[in-house]
Design a protein around this motif. Structure first.
Motif, short mmCIF file in Angstrom:
data_model
loop_
_atom_site.label_atom_id
_atom_site.label_comp_id
_atom_site.label_asym_id
_atom_site.label_seq_id
_atom_site.Cartn_x
_atom_site.Cartn_y
_atom_site.Cartn_z
N ALA A 168 0.83 -1.21 0.00
CA ALA A 168 0.00 0.00 0.00
C ALA A 168 0.86 1.26 0.00
N SER A 169 1.97 1.25 0.73
CA SER A 169 2.86 2.42 0.76
C SER A 169 3.52 2.64 -0.59
N LYS A 228 17.83 6.24 2.63
CA LYS A 228 18.82 7.28 2.33
C LYS A 228 19.65 6.90 1.11
N HIS A 229 19.94 5.62 0.94
CA HIS A 229 20.70 5.13 -0.21
C HIS A 229 20.02 3.87 -0.73
N ILE A 230 19.74 3.84 -2.02
CA ILE A 230 19.07 2.70 -2.63
C ILE A 230 20.12 1.72 -3.14
N VAL A 231 20.04 0.49 -2.70
CA VAL A 231 20.94 -0.56 -3.16
C VAL A 231 20.19 -1.52 -4.08
N GLU A 232 18.93 -1.78 -3.72
CA GLU A 232 18.15 -2.76 -4.47
C GLU A 232 16.67 -2.44 -4.25
N ILE A 233 15.87 -2.67 -5.26
CA ILE A 233 14.42 -2.53 -5.15
C ILE A 233 13.80 -3.87 -5.54
N PHE A 234 12.92 -4.37 -4.67
CA PHE A 234 12.16 -5.56 -5.01
C PHE A 234 10.76 -5.39 -4.47
N VAL A 235 9.82 -6.05 -5.09
CA VAL A 235 8.41 -5.98 -4.71
C VAL A 235 8.00 -7.33 -4.16
N SER A 236 7.33 -7.29 -3.01
CA SER A 236 6.92 -8.54 -2.36
C SER A 236 5.67 -8.30 -1.54
N ASN A 237 4.86 -9.31 -1.40
CA ASN A 237 3.72 -9.24 -0.51
C ASN A 237 4.08 -9.69 0.90
N ASP A 238 5.32 -10.14 1.09
CA ASP A 238 5.81 -10.54 2.40
C ASP A 238 6.57 -9.39 3.04
N ASN A 239 6.55 -9.32 4.36
CA ASN A 239 7.30 -8.29 5.06
C ASN A 239 8.69 -8.86 5.40
N PRO A 240 9.75 -8.39 4.70
CA PRO A 240 11.07 -8.96 4.93
C PRO A 240 11.79 -8.39 6.15
N GLY A 241 11.19 -7.44 6.85
CA GLY A 241 11.86 -6.81 7.99
C GLY A 241 12.81 -5.74 7.48
N GLY A 242 13.78 -5.37 8.28
CA GLY A 242 14.73 -4.35 7.88
C GLY A 242 15.55 -3.89 9.07
#
Length: 69
Positions: free
Chosen positions: A2-3, A42-56
């Motif tokens: 959604a975000s 602040k710095h983009i290394v990789e973008i991926f789309v997922s319906n799972d919450n991978p944490g961070g």
């Protein structure tokens, strides 16, 4: 998801007609105004789309995963 799909979320490659300088996130800046400031990358290394919450990073420090509307 959604975000990422929110109409105020944007990916910026330039500022006006000038490429983003390094202090503003060159080459790509992601802005998610529906999230609190610490959740904006602040710095983009990789973008991926997922319906799972991978944490961070912040979630691993004990903060909630949502922190926004």
């Amino acid at each position: 998801m959604a975000s990422a799909l929110h109409p105020q979320t944007l990916l910026a490659l330039d500022y006006g007609e000038v490429a983003l300088p390094p202090e503003y996130g060159y080459p790509l800046r992601v802005r998610v105004p529906t999230k609190l400031g610490f959740k904006n990358p602040k710095h983009i290394v990789e973008i991926f789309v997922s319906n799972d919450n991978p944490g961070g990073y912040w979630e691993d420090q004990g903060y909630n995963w949502f922190s926004g509307i």
